[in-house]
Scaffold this motif. Structure first.
Motif, PDB file in Angstrom:
ATOM      1  N   ILE A  76      13.879  -3.278   0.644  1.00 51.80           N
ATOM      2  CA  ILE A  76      13.170  -1.890   1.360  1.00 51.80           C
ATOM      3  C   ILE A  76      11.884  -1.858   0.958  1.00 51.80           C
ATOM      4  N   GLU A  77      10.762  -2.068   1.560  1.00 48.21           N
ATOM      5  CA  GLU A  77       9.437  -1.757   1.347  1.00 48.21           C
ATOM      6  C   GLU A  77       9.030  -0.392   1.856  1.00 48.21           C
ATOM      7  N   VAL A  78       8.363   0.320   0.965  1.00 48.62           N
ATOM      8  CA  VAL A  78       7.761   1.480   1.708  1.00 48.62           C
ATOM      9  C   VAL A  78       6.412   1.326   2.026  1.00 48.62           C
ATOM     10  N   PHE A 100      19.059  11.130   3.050  1.00 45.82           N
ATOM     11  CA  PHE A 100      19.367   9.848   2.218  1.00 45.82           C
ATOM     12  C   PHE A 100      20.259   9.042   2.954  1.00 45.82           C
ATOM     13  N   GLN A 101      21.266   9.680   3.289  1.00 43.24           N
ATOM     14  CA  GLN A 101      22.611   9.101   4.136  1.00 43.24           C
ATOM     15  C   GLN A 101      21.822   8.236   5.536  1.00 43.24           C
ATOM     16  N   PHE A 122      15.100   7.011  -4.298  1.00 39.87           N
ATOM     17  CA  PHE A 122      16.334   6.599  -4.569  1.00 39.87           C
ATOM     18  C   PHE A 122      17.080   5.806  -3.388  1.00 39.87           C
ATOM     19  N   VAL A 123      16.451   5.921  -2.448  1.00 40.63           N
ATOM     20  CA  VAL A 123      16.807   5.227  -1.064  1.00 40.63           C
ATOM     21  C   VAL A 123      16.328   3.500  -1.258  1.00 40.63           C
ATOM     22  N   VAL A 124      15.083   3.555  -1.739  1.00 41.03           N
ATOM     23  CA  VAL A 124      14.543   2.103  -2.027  1.00 41.03           C
ATOM     24  C   VAL A 124      15.274   1.413  -3.156  1.00 41.03           C
ATOM     25  N   SER A 125      15.668   2.365  -4.122  1.00 42.26           N
ATOM     26  CA  SER A 125      16.607   1.763  -5.433  1.00 42.26           C
ATOM     27  C   SER A 125      17.978   1.558  -5.130  1.00 42.26           C
ATOM     28  N   ASN A 126      18.290   2.061  -3.986  1.00 44.68           N
ATOM     29  CA  ASN A 126      19.658   2.041  -3.869  1.00 44.68           C
ATOM     30  C   ASN A 126      20.588   2.850  -4.838  1.00 44.68           C
ATOM     31  N   GLU A 127      20.057   3.897  -5.036  1.00 48.45           N
ATOM     32  CA  GLU A 127      20.782   4.694  -6.139  1.00 48.45           C
ATOM     33  C   GLU A 127      21.398   5.819  -5.852  1.00 48.45           C
ATOM     34  N   PHE A 128      22.581   6.040  -5.172  1.00 46.96           N
ATOM     35  CA  PHE A 128      23.292   7.128  -4.763  1.00 46.96           C
ATOM     36  C   PHE A 128      23.666   8.169  -5.844  1.00 46.96           C
ATOM     37  N   LYS A 129      23.850   7.550  -7.231  1.00 41.67           N
ATOM     38  CA  LYS A 129      24.110   8.424  -8.379  1.00 41.67           C
ATOM     39  C   LYS A 129      22.828   8.968  -8.652  1.00 41.67           C
ATOM     40  N   GLY A 130      21.736   8.319  -8.766  1.00 39.17           N
ATOM     41  CA  GLY A 130      20.533   9.006  -9.167  1.00 39.17           C
ATOM     42  C   GLY A 130      20.321  10.118  -8.181  1.00 39.17           C
ATOM     43  N   PHE A 131      20.317   9.895  -6.998  1.00 39.34           N
ATOM     44  CA  PHE A 131      20.291  10.961  -5.975  1.00 39.34           C
ATOM     45  C   PHE A 131      21.001  12.145  -6.002  1.00 39.34           C
ATOM     46  N   TYR A 132      22.353  11.837  -6.290  1.00 40.80           N
ATOM     47  CA  TYR A 132      23.287  12.938  -6.510  1.00 40.80           C
ATOM     48  C   TYR A 132      22.865  13.926  -7.767  1.00 40.80           C
ATOM     49  N   VAL A 191      13.834  -4.150   5.241  1.00 43.56           N
ATOM     50  CA  VAL A 191      13.661  -2.784   5.687  1.00 43.56           C
ATOM     51  C   VAL A 191      12.478  -2.337   5.574  1.00 43.56           C
ATOM     52  N   VAL A 192      11.776  -1.758   6.407  1.00 43.90           N
ATOM     53  CA  VAL A 192      10.399  -1.120   6.338  1.00 43.90           C
ATOM     54  C   VAL A 192      10.383   0.407   6.624  1.00 43.90           C
ATOM     55  N   LEU A 193      10.195   1.121   5.526  1.00 41.55           N
ATOM     56  CA  LEU A 193      10.185   2.413   5.475  1.00 41.55           C
ATOM     57  C   LEU A 193       8.943   3.157   5.535  1.00 41.55           C
ATOM     58  N   GLN A 194       8.521   3.654   6.609  1.00 39.61           N
ATOM     59  CA  GLN A 194       7.152   4.362   6.755  1.00 39.61           C
ATOM     60  C   GLN A 194       7.221   5.830   6.571  1.00 39.61           C
ATOM     61  N   THR A 195       6.333   6.256   5.662  1.00 43.52           N
ATOM     62  CA  THR A 195       6.448   7.586   5.056  1.00 43.52           C
ATOM     63  C   THR A 195       5.026   8.162   4.725  1.00 43.52           C
ATOM     64  N   SER A 196       4.794   9.179   4.747  1.00 42.57           N
ATOM     65  CA  SER A 196       3.213   9.968   4.447  1.00 42.57           C
ATOM     66  C   SER A 196       3.626  10.176   2.697  1.00 42.57           C
ATOM     67  N   ASP A 197       4.550  10.265   2.416  1.00 38.99           N
ATOM     68  CA  ASP A 197       5.206  10.708   0.961  1.00 38.99           C
ATOM     69  C   ASP A 197       5.835   9.677   0.130  1.00 38.99           C
ATOM     70  N   PRO A 198       5.210   8.487  -0.195  1.00 40.90           N
ATOM     71  CA  PRO A 198       6.115   7.458  -0.777  1.00 40.90           C
ATOM     72  C   PRO A 198       6.537   7.909  -2.211  1.00 40.90           C
ATOM     73  N   GLU A 199       6.112   8.863  -2.811  1.00 42.69           N
ATOM     74  CA  GLU A 199       6.771   9.412  -4.099  1.00 42.69           C
ATOM     75  C   GLU A 199       7.888  10.242  -4.085  1.00 42.69           C
ATOM     76  N   HIS A 200       8.113  10.666  -2.592  1.00 42.78           N
ATOM     77  CA  HIS A 200       9.155  11.737  -2.539  1.00 42.78           C
ATOM     78  C   HIS A 200      10.522  11.168  -3.358  1.00 42.78           C
TER      79      HIS A 200
END
Ligand code: ADP
Ligand code: ZN
Ligand code: ZN
Length: 821
Positions: A477-479, A667-668, A700-710, A686-695
């Motif tokens: 995933i590239e932001v 996230f889902q 958590f989406v980029v690192s595929n960390e569901f647990k972290g997100f939770y 995946v290319v993920l376009q956002t104005s807030d890459p540090e959100h």
């Protein structure tokens, strides 16, 4: 002793059952779970289900008699009746409303009751003259509704007359209901008895030498029979099936019948069709899958629901198939729940190849006759032991449910919004499993916060699959920072240079692309560039959505449509511009940028027709499309083998909503749509376009960390007393007059607060404060998880009753939504 009264569930929104007396003639046949026809009010006939029998005459009203009993056996089981009661209590609606949702309409008689003439009725001479008007009308017309009957007979109170005709056996009310599940027949072809031996058949073949079409047909017929021997034994082939195999063969079939080569027979067919393919064995599982399966079984043995958290393509569906196989081999039934009809097609094919005719599919895109057939089959322990369906399939009459699978358990589509019952099929399934001692498995790549919380707390058993099958990597995933790209003027409309570069590459490699934009329509609205005026719906407090292809403005709440204006409604300026962007605009722009590419669009507007979804999905699967642009529909569990790139065009729109579930849903959706990239062949991008890459959610989406997100998110839920810590009940108060509404809802809010204190929020005007000419106010109640649902319902209902019993507020309506999504 035979009982005198029956309590009946009727499809009316009154919170109780209705007592009718049982006439002698139906004393033996009236029983719980059977359907009866009764009159309700002055003129309405309807069918309901018998709930219970007793001898207590109701004190408040004189009972009417049951008019007819429709069934010889129960159509609704005792377990179902108990479930209906539970749903009505928990979701704060009436049992009648549950009945309406539960039974397919082919098994119900609703307010528009139809009357039919009994073709074999005996002449009765002492009927009043008006009765003949109705009989004559019915003789000339197929049926007539009760209202129409009143017109025909010029009677205001037509009911006593109709009742007499029903009792005399002249008029039938249930014709339609029985017709809808009458067995369906079809023409089949069989070798004519004359030719059922080898010599005769050979001679007949020889005689067709100069009729090549007939020869071809006969040969196809024999091969469809499974060979000469089978044909001679009298094997049948459906005429339709034979003609499908031979182009333009219908004339030749007629010839063959005339020559007595083939004979026609009517055969009973299933509306649901039968499976002719080969039954495939279940796939052997990989080591990690075997381990997961053992853990699932251990959870079941503990009597707990199991949450299977497995990344996309980890083989969850393979595990489901193994578990279903185990269940049905013990003679028990399995239910496989999916959130969307769109997903059933792919899974149907996969399950069908393992379970063949044992698989029943149940959802609203099937005809009513088909749904009735599944229902009836289940009552008779017929052929279906595996049911695949969407939320309504929890209402089927299961006899011995051994396993429920809730696939994509996080999906909000399990919840029904309107009309009541506003139930969540996942949660009802959990209850059913508990009551029936049945195993239940919730599967997903992105668990709901609630389910994961229960898994963490030990209420559910957690099983994890962290790798894709055969070690295929999860997508990269590239932001892309769109704000930065905008500042440097690098964005081409809504596409960053990086996204366009990767789309070009994918198309060169003949790979497919999915572009996800969480909004339909060309542009959400029009705006005057001089005075910022925005066209709004005249019935709702909402701006109209601009639809480019029809050049119209549409209200997405009530459907009100206007043609596009050319001038501002406030200042008259002609400079109206479109603001925002949706899937239609993305589709249009991508076509301009990649004129060679074949582009499809999947959203609510393109999939409304009954086959809309399937056509789009299948043409994308077959590679007839290169790029699929879509709303959240493209994020859901579809498997496409050739997708190498997914573009998330605007992540911000998902995260910046005031809803407390915005982060969870964001996230889902992002994790799910990313999972569509790179199945099977190679690692996807995946290319993920956002104005807030540090959100944080994006990280958590980029690192595929569901647990972290939770962990990041759950603290907030606790702090603000949201689910899973508290249950929510939302009340919508409605009235046509804003002032009356405000007064009534303020009063309602106060009485609720007198009992529940600061856990009552509002009343508050919702963002859309008027829909279909009704003004709205919302009240949100946070309820302790341990509170009894029936007591809560009782208290809330008493507050509502106090409110609407006041004269000026008697037409205020209050809609309760328990566990709103
Ligand atoms: P999920 O449901 O987790 O997305 P699937 O069950 O659809 O995963 O598996 C992803 C792909 O890998 C499918 O094409 C499936 O057929 C294949 N697959 C997974 N496990 C196995 C297995 N044990 N044997 C053969 N194929 C498998
Ligand atoms: Zn203006
Ligand atoms: Zn409207």
């Amino acid at each position: 002793m035979e009982k005198k009264y029956a309590d009946i569930v009727l499809p009316v929104p009154l919170p109780r059952l209705f007592t009718y007396s049982i006439p002698d003639e139906f004393a033996g046949t009236t029983a719980p779970g059977r359907r009866v026809v009764v009159s309700f009010g002055k003129r309405r006939l309807m069918s309901g289900v018998v709930f219970a029998l007793h001898n207590n005459a109701p004190r408040e009203y004189d009972t009417k008699a049951i008019l007819s009993v429709l069934d010889d056996n129960e159509v609704v089981t005792q377990d179902q009746l108990a479930l209906w009661e539970w749903i009505a209590a928990y979701y704060q609606c009436t049992v009648g409303e549950v009945y309406k949702a539960a039974l397919p309409s082919g098994l119900k008689l609703e307010s528009e009751t139809r009357l039919y003439l009994n073709k074999d009725y005996e002449e009765v001479t002492d009927l009043p003259p008006r009765a003949y008007a109705l009989i004559n009308y019915l003789a000339d017309n197929k049926y007539c509704t009760l209202d129409k009957a009143a017109v025909v007979t010029e009677l205001k109170n037509v009911y006593p007359l109709v009742k007499r005709l029903i009792e005399a056996g002249i008029v039938l009310v249930n014709e339609e209901m029985t017709a809808s599940y009458r067995p369906k027949t079809e023409q089949a072809l069989v070798l004519h008895p004359k030719h059922r031996n080898e010599d005769a058949l050979r001679d007949f073949f020889d005689s067709l030498g100069r009729a090549p079409k007939q020869l071809e047909l006969l040969m196809t017929f024999v091969s469809q029979c499974g060979g000469v021997d089978k044909a001679i034994e009298g094997q049948r082939v459906l005429r339709r099936q034979l003609l499908a195999a031979v182009d333009g063969g219908s004339g030749a079939v007629a010839e063959l019948i005339k020559k007595e080569g083939l004979a026609v027979e009517d055969v009973q067919v299933d509306r649901l069709g039968s499976f002719n393919g080969k039954i495939a064995d279940v796939n052997p599982l990989s080591a990690v899958q075997v381990q997961a399966l053992a853990e699932i079984r251990a959870g079941f043995e503990d009597g707990k629901p199991v949450l299977l958290h497995g990344v996309t393509s980890s083989g969850k569906t393979e595990l489901y198939i193994h578990l279903i196989e185990e269940t049905i081999s013990k003679g028990r039934q399995a239910l496989y729940l999916l959130p969307e009809i769109a997903l059933t097609t792919q899974i149907t094919n996969r399950l069908r190849s393992h379970f063949g005719d044992k698989l029943g599919v149940y959802h609203s895109r099937f005809s009513d006759g088909e749904r009735v057939e599944v229902w009836k089959d289940m009552l008779t322990e017929g052929r279906f032991s595996v049911i695949l369906g969407v939320r309504s399939s929890i209402f089927l009459p299961f006899r011995d449910l051994g396993l429920i699978i809730v696939d994509e358990e996080h999906d909000p589509s399990f919840k029904q919004y309107d009309p009541a019952p506003r139930y969540n099929a996942r949660d009802v399934a959990l209850l059913m499993a508990r009551r029936a001692s049945c195993n239940i498995l919730l599967g997903t790549a992105t668990p709901s916060i609630e389910s994961y919380y229960h898994a963490r707390s030990g209420m559910y058993h957690l099983v994890e699959l962290t790798q894709r099958h055969e070690g295929i990597q999860l997508p990269l995933i590239e932001v892309v920072n769109t704000q930065e790209a905008k500042r440097r003027k690098l964005m081409q409309s809504h596409f960053s240079p990086r996204l366009l570069e990767l789309v070009t590459k994918a198309l060169e490699n003949k790979e497919q692309v999915i572009l996800f934009q969480n909004r339909r329509g060309f542009a959400p609205y029009l705006e005057c560039s001089v005075c910022a005026w925005v066209p709004r719906c005249i019935h709702c407090d909402v701006s109209m959505t601009y639809h480019k292809h029809t050049e119209s403005l549409v209200c997405h709440y009530c459907g009100y449509t206007e043609t596009v204006r050319t001038r501002c409604g406030a200042c008259g300026s002609p400079s109206l511009r479109t603001v925002g962007f949706g899937t239609q605009k993305v589709e249009e722009e991508i076509k301009v940028l990649f004129p060679e590419a074949r582009v499809g669009r999947m959203d609510y507007d393109t999939t409304r027709g009954s086959k809309g979804y399937e056509k789009l999905i299948s043409s994308f699967e077959k590679g007839e499309l290169d790029i699929l642009v879509g709303t959240q529909m493209v994020t859901k569990g579809l498997d496409f083998d050739r997708v190498s790139l997914v573009g998330i065009l605007n992540a911000d729109s998902m995260l910046n909503s005031p809803d407390f579930r915005a982060f969870e849903r964001g996230f889902q959706m992002m994790a799910q749509v990313s999972g569509r990239a790179g199945r099977k062949n190679k690692r996807g991008r995946v290319v993920l376009q956002t104005s807030d890459p540090e959100h944080p959610v994006i990280r958590f989406v980029v690192s595929n960390e569901f647990k972290g997100f939770y962990e990041y998110h759950i603290a907030e839920r606790e702090m603000f007393r949201y689910p899973p810590y508290y249950r929510l009940i939302s009340l919508t108060v409605k009235h046509r007059d804003r002032k009356i509404l405000q007064e009534a809802s303020a009063f309602l809010g106060d009485v609720l607060k007198s009992g529940l204190g600061n856990r009552v929020l509002g009343p508050q005007e919702p963002p859309v404060s008027r829909i279909r000419d009704y003004f709205l106010q919302k009240i949100l109640i946070k309820v302790e998880r341990t509170a009894s649902p029936s007591k809560t319902k009782e208290f809330i209902q008493s507050c509502i009753d106090q409110t609407v019993s006041k004269e000026p507020w008697k037409y205020v309506s209050v809609i309760a939504d328990v566990d709103p999504m």
